[in-house]
Write a protein that holds these residues in place. Structure first.
Motif, mmCIF file in Angstrom:
data_model
loop_
_atom_site.group_PDB
_atom_site.id
_atom_site.type_symbol
_atom_site.label_atom_id
_atom_site.label_comp_id
_atom_site.label_asym_id
_atom_site.label_seq_id
_atom_site.Cartn_x
_atom_site.Cartn_y
_atom_site.Cartn_z
ATOM 1 N N SER A 136 0.826 -1.211 0.000
ATOM 2 C CA SER A 136 0.000 0.000 0.000
ATOM 3 C C SER A 136 0.851 1.247 0.000
ATOM 4 C CB SER A 136 -0.910 0.067 1.225
ATOM 5 O OG SER A 136 -1.470 -1.159 1.493
ATOM 6 N N THR A 158 3.969 1.745 -0.991
ATOM 7 C CA THR A 158 4.691 2.005 -2.233
ATOM 8 C C THR A 158 3.755 2.491 -3.328
ATOM 9 O OG1 THR A 158 6.237 0.259 -1.637
ATOM 10 C CG2 THR A 158 6.268 1.005 -3.905
ATOM 11 N N LEU A 159 2.609 1.847 -3.463
ATOM 12 C CA LEU A 159 1.644 2.287 -4.476
ATOM 13 C C LEU A 159 1.275 3.745 -4.247
ATOM 14 C CD1 LEU A 159 -0.765 -0.792 -4.784
ATOM 15 C CD2 LEU A 159 0.978 -0.042 -6.409
ATOM 16 N N MET A 160 1.106 4.108 -2.981
ATOM 17 C CA MET A 160 0.654 5.456 -2.656
ATOM 18 C C MET A 160 1.763 6.487 -2.880
ATOM 19 S SD MET A 160 -2.293 6.297 -2.078
ATOM 20 C CE MET A 160 -2.907 4.672 -1.644
ATOM 21 N N ARG A 180 4.247 6.293 -4.925
ATOM 22 C CA ARG A 180 4.464 6.475 -6.352
ATOM 23 C C ARG A 180 3.336 7.291 -6.978
ATOM 24 N NH1 ARG A 180 7.871 7.572 -10.183
ATOM 25 N NH2 ARG A 180 7.307 6.725 -12.199
ATOM 26 N N ALA A 181 2.104 7.003 -6.569
ATOM 27 C CA ALA A 181 0.961 7.716 -7.143
ATOM 28 C C ALA A 181 0.992 9.192 -6.751
ATOM 29 C CB ALA A 181 -0.350 7.068 -6.707
ATOM 30 N N THR A 241 3.783 10.833 -8.988
ATOM 31 C CA THR A 241 3.461 11.081 -10.390
ATOM 32 C C THR A 241 2.268 12.008 -10.536
ATOM 33 O OG1 THR A 241 2.038 9.137 -10.472
ATOM 34 C CG2 THR A 241 4.316 8.825 -11.170
ATOM 35 N N ASP A 273 -0.701 11.108 -9.787
ATOM 36 C CA ASP A 273 -1.865 10.280 -10.088
ATOM 37 C C ASP A 273 -2.942 10.463 -9.013
ATOM 38 O OD1 ASP A 273 -3.635 8.282 -10.746
ATOM 39 O OD2 ASP A 273 -2.251 6.637 -10.385
ATOM 40 N N VAL A 274 -2.523 10.545 -7.741
ATOM 41 C CA VAL A 274 -3.493 10.871 -6.689
ATOM 42 C C VAL A 274 -3.021 12.125 -5.955
ATOM 43 C CG1 VAL A 274 -4.056 8.430 -6.354
ATOM 44 C CG2 VAL A 274 -2.453 9.542 -4.831
ATOM 45 N N LYS A 308 -6.375 15.341 -1.610
ATOM 46 C CA LYS A 308 -7.833 15.414 -1.471
ATOM 47 C C LYS A 308 -8.523 14.062 -1.749
ATOM 48 C CE LYS A 308 -8.562 17.134 -6.208
ATOM 49 N NZ LYS A 308 -8.913 15.873 -6.860
ATOM 50 N N LEU A 363 -9.854 6.869 -1.176
ATOM 51 C CA LEU A 363 -8.861 5.811 -1.259
ATOM 52 C C LEU A 363 -8.851 4.942 -0.015
ATOM 53 C CD1 LEU A 363 -5.997 7.762 -3.033
ATOM 54 C CD2 LEU A 363 -7.337 5.882 -3.971
ATOM 55 N N ARG A 400 -11.683 2.470 -0.205
ATOM 56 C CA ARG A 400 -11.379 1.385 -1.133
ATOM 57 C C ARG A 400 -10.346 0.439 -0.527
ATOM 58 N NH1 ARG A 400 -8.446 2.520 -6.720
ATOM 59 N NH2 ARG A 400 -6.793 2.788 -5.190
ATOM 60 N N GLU A 401 -9.337 1.033 0.141
ATOM 61 C CA GLU A 401 -8.281 0.219 0.734
ATOM 62 C C GLU A 401 -8.862 -0.722 1.793
ATOM 63 O OE1 GLU A 401 -5.232 0.121 -0.293
ATOM 64 O OE2 GLU A 401 -4.366 -1.152 1.263
ATOM 65 N N GLN A 438 8.132 6.526 -17.483
ATOM 66 C CA GLN A 438 7.452 6.687 -16.194
ATOM 67 C C GLN A 438 6.635 5.437 -15.864
ATOM 68 O OE1 GLN A 438 6.226 10.487 -15.101
ATOM 69 N NE2 GLN A 438 4.238 9.866 -14.333
ATOM 70 N N THR A 486 7.190 3.020 -12.658
ATOM 71 C CA THR A 486 6.093 2.660 -11.765
ATOM 72 C C THR A 486 6.035 1.143 -11.601
ATOM 73 O OG1 THR A 486 4.856 4.626 -12.346
ATOM 74 C CG2 THR A 486 3.596 2.803 -11.424
ATOM 75 N N PHE A 520 8.603 0.078 -9.105
ATOM 76 C CA PHE A 520 8.123 0.309 -7.741
ATOM 77 C C PHE A 520 7.169 -0.812 -7.334
ATOM 78 C CE2 PHE A 520 9.404 4.816 -8.184
ATOM 79 C CZ PHE A 520 9.879 5.070 -6.922
ATOM 80 N N GLN A 521 6.251 -1.145 -8.242
ATOM 81 C CA GLN A 521 5.260 -2.175 -7.929
ATOM 82 C C GLN A 521 5.944 -3.513 -7.667
ATOM 83 O OE1 GLN A 521 2.887 -1.787 -11.455
ATOM 84 N NE2 GLN A 521 1.653 -0.128 -10.637
ATOM 85 N N SER A 527 7.731 -3.869 -4.414
ATOM 86 C CA SER A 527 6.882 -3.990 -3.220
ATOM 87 C C SER A 527 5.935 -5.179 -3.366
ATOM 88 C CB SER A 527 6.098 -2.703 -3.000
ATOM 89 O OG SER A 527 5.143 -2.546 -4.011
ATOM 90 N N SER A 566 -3.990 3.772 -13.823
ATOM 91 C CA SER A 566 -3.750 4.728 -12.759
ATOM 92 C C SER A 566 -4.264 4.126 -11.457
ATOM 93 C CB SER A 566 -4.493 6.020 -13.095
ATOM 94 O OG SER A 566 -5.263 6.448 -12.001
ATOM 95 N N LEU A 567 -3.555 4.410 -10.344
ATOM 96 C CA LEU A 567 -3.968 3.864 -9.055
ATOM 97 C C LEU A 567 -5.359 4.366 -8.692
ATOM 98 C CD1 LEU A 567 -3.208 2.213 -6.543
ATOM 99 C CD2 LEU A 567 -2.334 4.309 -5.539
ATOM 100 N N ARG A 568 -5.626 5.608 -9.083
ATOM 101 C CA ARG A 568 -6.904 6.207 -8.738
ATOM 102 C C ARG A 568 -8.052 5.514 -9.468
ATOM 103 N NH1 ARG A 568 -9.244 11.914 -8.964
ATOM 104 N NH2 ARG A 568 -8.329 12.105 -11.002
ATOM 105 N N ILE A 584 -11.163 -2.418 -7.341
ATOM 106 C CA ILE A 584 -10.816 -3.256 -6.194
ATOM 107 C C ILE A 584 -10.339 -4.628 -6.653
ATOM 108 C CG2 ILE A 584 -11.810 -4.451 -4.205
ATOM 109 C CD1 ILE A 584 -13.529 -2.012 -3.727
ATOM 110 N N ARG A 592 -2.131 -7.864 -5.825
ATOM 111 C CA ARG A 592 -1.439 -7.878 -4.533
ATOM 112 C C ARG A 592 -1.427 -9.246 -3.866
ATOM 113 N NH1 ARG A 592 -3.467 -2.790 -1.073
ATOM 114 N NH2 ARG A 592 -2.155 -3.874 0.441
#
Lengths: 436, 436
Positions: free
Chosen positions: A321, A323-325, A327-328, A331, A333-334, A337, A342, A345-346, B240, B244, B247-248, B251, B259-261, B265, B272
Motif C-alpha cells: 500500500s 509504495t503504491l501510494m 508512487r501515485a 506522479t 496520479d493521486v 484530497k 482511497l 477502497r483500501e 514513467q 512505476t 516500484f510495484q 513492493s 492509474s492507481l486512482r 478493487i 497484490r
C-alpha cells in the motif's frame, strides 16, 4: 564502441565520427592520461562537445590537469548550465584561476547561475536561449535567430521580452517560418507562456514541463524578468534524480545524488546505517510485546512458528500500500484530497486480502498446532493484514500533509508499526482463546 | 482552475483560453453529461485538442456518447498515436462503426499503427512526421514544410528518405534556415540518424532518446524503411510507466498500467494477493527452522524477544542493497559486467554495517538476557546483516542475467531468504553457545 585493443584507425574513426556521448563514455573507461591525450588531439569544438558529456567528477579531475588557458577555452564554449555545474565542482582556488582566464561575459554568466540553491529551477536552468522583441517583424526575427542561433541550446521557441526584460510572450520557430515576412512578432506570439519563479523546486519544474509537453520552461525572477530556461532533457534528468531518491527513501536509504557506481564505501555506509539502527529501537516495541506474553509463549511454543510469517505478511501488505501510494503521489496520479475515497477502497481490498490470507494459514495452523492454534493464527492474519494495509496507505498521506516527503520513512515506519501491532494482536488473541 | 460553482463567464474564459490539458483535467471531474455538453460547445479544433488530453478511459466512455460522424470528425484530427490508443480501447463493434466513418487515409494509418505489441516502439510511435528528399534544395524543403507543417507533431527535425522510403539522413529546422537557399538537402543532412527497429522495447527507446537528448527517435521496419517516430514526451511517459512497474515489483505488487486512482478493487486485489500468498509458503522455511530449534527456544525464551529484530534487520539491509541495485540497473548506472567490483565493495560495506548493528544490539542483549545472550544476538546480527546485504545485491544481477526483470521478486525473495537464514543462524549459534 571499439574495444581498447582495437586497431588505431578504428579508434580514430570512432573518436572522429561517433556521437559525443558515446566517445565520452569510452574515454571515461580509459586511464586519465590516455583519455586526456585523446581529448587534446581533438579540435576545440569536438573537445568541448565530448568534455561536456563526461561525468561531472571526471570533468572536475580533468579540469585540474588542463593548462588554465586550455580549460578556459573549453569552459567558454560549454553550454551555460553544464559549465556552471563544473564551476560548482571546482575548489575555490581553481574557481578563482578559471574566472581570471575567462572573458567578462562568461564570468558574469557563471556568477548569475552559480548562486542558486540545489534542487531549484535556478540550479538547472541555462542562459542559452533566444529572445525577440514584439516590434520586430517575422523577417527581422528570423535574421536575428540566424545570427544568434549557433550559440543557443534551443531556438525552437524564442521568448519575447519588453524593455524591462519582462517575459510577455513566446513564439515557435515554425510559427515564424509560416508567418508573412512583415508581420510583427507581437501579432503572432502566444500571449502567456507558462513560466516558473527561479526558486521553484526542480520536481515541480519537471512536472510542469511534462504536463504541458514543453521543450523548455522559462524561469523568471521576482519582477517577472526572464533569467533562464530549463530544457526538457535537463528536467528529465532532475526527475530521474527525484525518482531515485524515492526508491532510496522507500528502502530506508538516506537520499544521495551520486551514481551508485561512483559512490564510496563511506557514503553508502553512512546513508544506510542510520535507519537500520533507528529500526532496532523501533523493534523494541515488538520485543516488549513478546516479553509481556512470555508465559503464553512458554505454554504454546508452536505459536513462535507463526510469528515471522504473521509479522512479514502484515509488513508486506503495508509496504504494498505504501509504495503504491508514494508512487501515485509522486506522479500526481493521486492528490491529498483523494484520501477519503482511497481509504474506503483500501479497507475493502485489505479485507479481501485478509480473508484470503487467513484461509491460507488456517490449514497450516491445523497441521502444526491443532484447531485452536489455527483459529488464533487465522484471526491474527486477518487483522494484521488489514492493519498493515491501512497504516501503509495512510502514512504517505500523513507525511505529505505534514509537508514531508511521503517516501521518507514510510517503509520502515510501516514495518515497525505492523510488527508491534502484529505481536500484540497475535499473543492477545492467543492468550484469550488458548487460556480460556 | 475555476471551482464548479464559479460564475459562468469565468468558466467560459477558462474553457476558451486555458491550456487544453487544464481544461481536460477540469472536465474529467464533471459529470459525463456536463463534460460532454461543454465539449460539444467548443469549436472542432479546440474540441479535438481538449479531447486528446482526456484520460483514455474517459475518451472511450465519451466515444460511445458521440454521434458516429461527430466521433469520426474528432478522430480524424487527433494525433496519430493518440487516436490509435483510443481505437484500441474501443469494442470491436465500435471500432467497425468508427472505421466506416473515416476516410481511407485515416483508416490505413490506424491499421498501420494498431497492430504493434504493447510496450514496443511500434505501440508508442506516431506517423506525424515530416519527410524530405535528398535532391530537394533548402528552399524547396522549407516550402514543403510550410505546406505540411500544420499536420505534423514535430517538424523540428525532418527525415530524408530515398526512393524506397529508407531512412538515409535527417535535417534540423534551424539547419534548413541557416542554409543557403539552393543547397541540396543531401549536402546538409546528418548522415546516420540513430534509429530503432519497430519491435524495440519501449524502455530501450526511452533510454536512447534520453542518452542522445533527442526530440524524436525514428522507427524503421526490417528493410530500414521509416515507419514512424517516437517523440520525447511519449518516451518520457513510457519511461514513467516502466519506473512505476519497478516500484510495484519491488513492493511485491504484480505490475499494472492503470492509474492507481482508476484501478478497481478486483484489479488491486489480484495484483497484490499473489505474492502475499506465495510468501506465506516462503515463510514455512523460517517456520521449519523454528520448529527444529523448539528445545532451545523453550530453554531460553528470551531469544524470542530478539527474533523479529534480527529478521527485520537482515531484511532491511537486504532490501536496501536490492533496491539500490534494481534502480541502478534500470537507469543504466551499473551494468551486468560491474558485478565483481560491486560485490567486493558490498562485502566491505555490509561488514561495516554488521559491526555497527552488532554493537547496537549487544547492550540490549546484556540488559535483556545477560552476556551469553548478548554474544549470541551480536554475532547473529553481524552475520545476518552481511548475508542479507549480499543476497539483496546479488539477486537483481542474477535475475537480470536470466533475462528476467531485476525488480521481479527481488524484494520478497530477499526477505524470505534472509528470514530463513536468520532463523537458522540465530538458533544454531544459540544452541552452540548456550548449551555448552
Amino acid at each position: 564502441m571499439p574495444s581498447l585493443g582495437a586497431p588505431a584507425e578504428v579508434i580514430e574513426t570512432f573518436l572522429a565520427s561517433a556521437h559525443g556521448i558515446d566517445v565520452a563514455a569510452w574515454l571515461a573507461d580509459l586511464s586519465p592520461p590516455d583519455a586526456l591525450q585523446h581529448l587534446s588531439n581533438m579540435e576545440l569544438p569536438r573537445r568541448v562537445e565530448v568534455f561536456g558529456f563526461l561525468p561531472l567528477n571526471i570533468q572536475v579531475d580533468f579540469a585540474a590537469a588542463f593548462a588554465p588557458a586550455e580549460l578556459a577555452d573549453i569552459v567558454t564554449h560549454m553550454d551555460a548550465d553544464d559549465r556552471v555545474d563544473l564551476f560548482n565542482g571546482l575548489s575555490e582556488s581553481e574557481q578563482q584561476t578559471l574566472m581570471r582566464n575567462l572573458a567578462q561575459a562568461e564570468r558574469d554568466d557563471i556568477r548569475r547561475l552559480a548562486g542558486h540553491a540545489e534542487g531549484t529551477a535556478g540550479a538547472i536552468m541555462t542562459t542559452d536561449y533566444a529572445t525577440l522583441r514584439a516590434e520586430m517583424t517575422a523577417q527581422e526575427a528570423i535574421a536575428e535567430l540566424r545570427r544568434a542561433a549557433p550559440e543557443k541550446e534551443t531556438i525552437y521557441r524564442s521568448y519575447v521580452l519588453d524593455d524591462e526584460r519582462r517575459l510577455i510572450g513566446s513564439v515557435r520557430l515554425h510559427e515564424l517560418i509560416l508567418a508573412a515576412d512583415d508581420i510583427p512578432i507581437g501579432a503572432i506570439m502566444n500571449d502567456l507562456p507558462v513560466s516558473v519563479p527561479v526558486e521553484t523546486d526542480q520536481e515541480k519544474v519537471a512536472k510542469t514541463i511534462e504536463r504541458y509537453d514543453l521543450l523548455a520552461l522559462p524561469v523568471v525572477d521576482e519582477n517577472d524578468r526572464l533569467v533562464g530556461i530549463v530544457t526538457h532533457d535537463d528536467a528529465a534528468d532532475a526527475m530521474q534524480e527525484e525518482t531515485t531518491e524515492d526508491f532510496q527513501r522507500l528502502s530506508t536509504v538516506l537520499p544521495f545524488t551520486q551514481s551508485l557506481r561512483e559512490a564510496g564505501i563511506g557514503v553508502l555506509y553512512s546513508k544506510r546505517i542510520v535507519w537500520l539502527v533507528l529500526l532496532v529501537f523501533g523493534n523494541l516495541f515488538s520485543g516488549a510485546g513478546i516479553a509481556y506474553f512470555e508465559d503464553t509463549i512458554l505454554a504454546y511454543v508452536a505459536l513462535v512458528f507463526f510469528l515471522p510469517l504473521l509479522i512479514d505478511s502484515s509488513g508486506n501488505a503495508g509496504s504494498q500500500s505504501a509504495t503504491l501510494m508514494v508512487r501515485a503521489l509522486a506522479t500526481g496520479d493521486v492528490a491529498l484530497k483523494d484520501w477519503r475515497d482511497l481509504i474506503l477502497r483500501e479497507m475493502l481490498i485489505a479485507t479481501a486480502l485478509g480473508v484470503t490470507m487467513a484461509a491460507v494459514v488456517f490449514p497450516l495452523g491445523l497441521l502444526r498446532g491443532g484447531s485452536e492454534i489455527a483459529l488464533v493464527v487465522g484471526a491474527t492474519m486477518f487483522l494484521v493484514v488489514i492493519v498493515g494495509s491501512l497504516v501503509g496507505m495512510s502514512l504517505p498521506f500523513l507525511l505529505s500533509r505534514l509537508r514531508l516527503d511521503p517516501a521518507t520513512a514510510s517503509g520502515p515506519l510501516v514495518t515497525t508499526i505492523s510488527d508491534a501491532v502484529g505481536v500484540v494482536v497475535y499473543f492477545s488473541i492467543a492468550t484469550l482463546l488458548l487460556t480460556l
